[in-house]
Design an enzyme around this catalytic site. Structure first.
Site, PDB file in Angstrom:
ATOM      1  N   HIS A  13       0.831  -1.206   0.000  1.00 19.09           N
ATOM      2  CA  HIS A  13       0.000   0.000   0.000  1.00 19.09           C
ATOM      3  C   HIS A  13       0.867   1.258   0.000  1.00 19.09           C
ATOM      4  O   HIS A  13       2.055   1.227   0.343  1.00 19.09           O
ATOM      5  CB  HIS A  13      -0.927   0.005   1.221  1.00 19.09           C
ATOM      6  N   GLU A  95      -1.625  -7.657   7.369  1.00 19.18           N
ATOM      7  CA  GLU A  95      -0.276  -7.455   7.911  1.00 19.18           C
ATOM      8  C   GLU A  95      -0.046  -8.339   9.140  1.00 19.18           C
ATOM      9  O   GLU A  95      -1.002  -8.825   9.775  1.00 19.18           O
ATOM     10  CB  GLU A  95      -0.089  -5.971   8.271  1.00 19.18           C
TER      11      GLU A  95
END
Length: 219
Positions: A13, A95
């Site tokens: 990202h 994550e």
């Protein structure tokens, strides 16, 4: 004549406030900064579209982390096209869960545990290194099954896309090419950077890293 070798596009990202200042950002749902949005927009027309590296007609599936920073990155990459491709919000590509270390700087963690090494110790209250390895291995198995069906059975199309995170991507790169999880420490993955994973000699038994940090704003 075999079909073109399948590929995995692995994208981190764009920049967030916490990625910029070094806080560990796992489950916290931090948005992209203005600069982070621009990082993605500036490369979208180069990277995504007909005849571009990521061509929607070649996308078999897109797996996107549930965190808004990843989901926003996905939409920014494709918003210039007439239609945004279908995608799956997938917990398996989230994550690393930093547990008690969520939101902390590394020096704050080392003040708690001076010998801490995430690649060995994982995170108390979050995921151990073994749990992270196993989760990433499951995500890899999912990608390779898409690739196998395309390459051996002619089902679907060539490419898989994952939009995820720094530690996740580093672990995936390491595990994709048969290394231990801890070797991920040697792969720097910058915000907005694109990695390409594929196979050597048109053989699904020879996974390879083709590119790292393409289009990233390198420091």
């Amino acid at each position: 004549m075999p079909p073109p070798t399948p590929r995995l596009f692995l994208i981190r990202h764009g920049e967030t406030e916490w990625s910029l200042n070094g806080r560990h950002t796992g489950t916290s749902d931090i948005p992209l900064t203005v600069r982070g949005e621009e990082q993605i927009k500036s490369k979208a027309h180069i990277l995504v579209g007909e005849g571009k590296p990521i061509d929607p007609k070649n996308l078999c599936v897109a797996l996107v982390s549930p965190r808004q920073r990843a989901h926003r990155t996905f939409h920014l990459l494709f918003e210039h096209l007439p239609k945004v491709p279908d995608h799956i919000i997938d917990e398996s590509v989230r994550e690393w869960d930093y547990g008690k270390y969520e939101g902390l700087f590394k020096h704050e963690i080392l003040a708690i545990d001076p010998k801490w090494d995430i690649w060995r110790d994982g995170c108390p209250g979050g995921e151990s290194a073994e749990e992270m390895r196993d989760r990433v291995d499951c995500a890899i198995a999912k990608v390779r099954e898409y690739h196998r069906q395309y390459f051996e059975e002619g089902k679907g199309t060539r490419d898989v896309l994952i939009i995820a995170h720094g530690h996740f991507n580093r672990v995936l790169i390491s595990r994709w090419i048969g290394f231990e999880l801890a070797l991920g420490t040697h792969f720097n993955v910058e915000p907005g950077g694109v990695s390409v994973l594929s196979y050597n000699h048109s053989s699904l038994d020879e996974p390879a890293l083709n590119a790292l940090n393409l289009y990233a704003d390198l420091k």
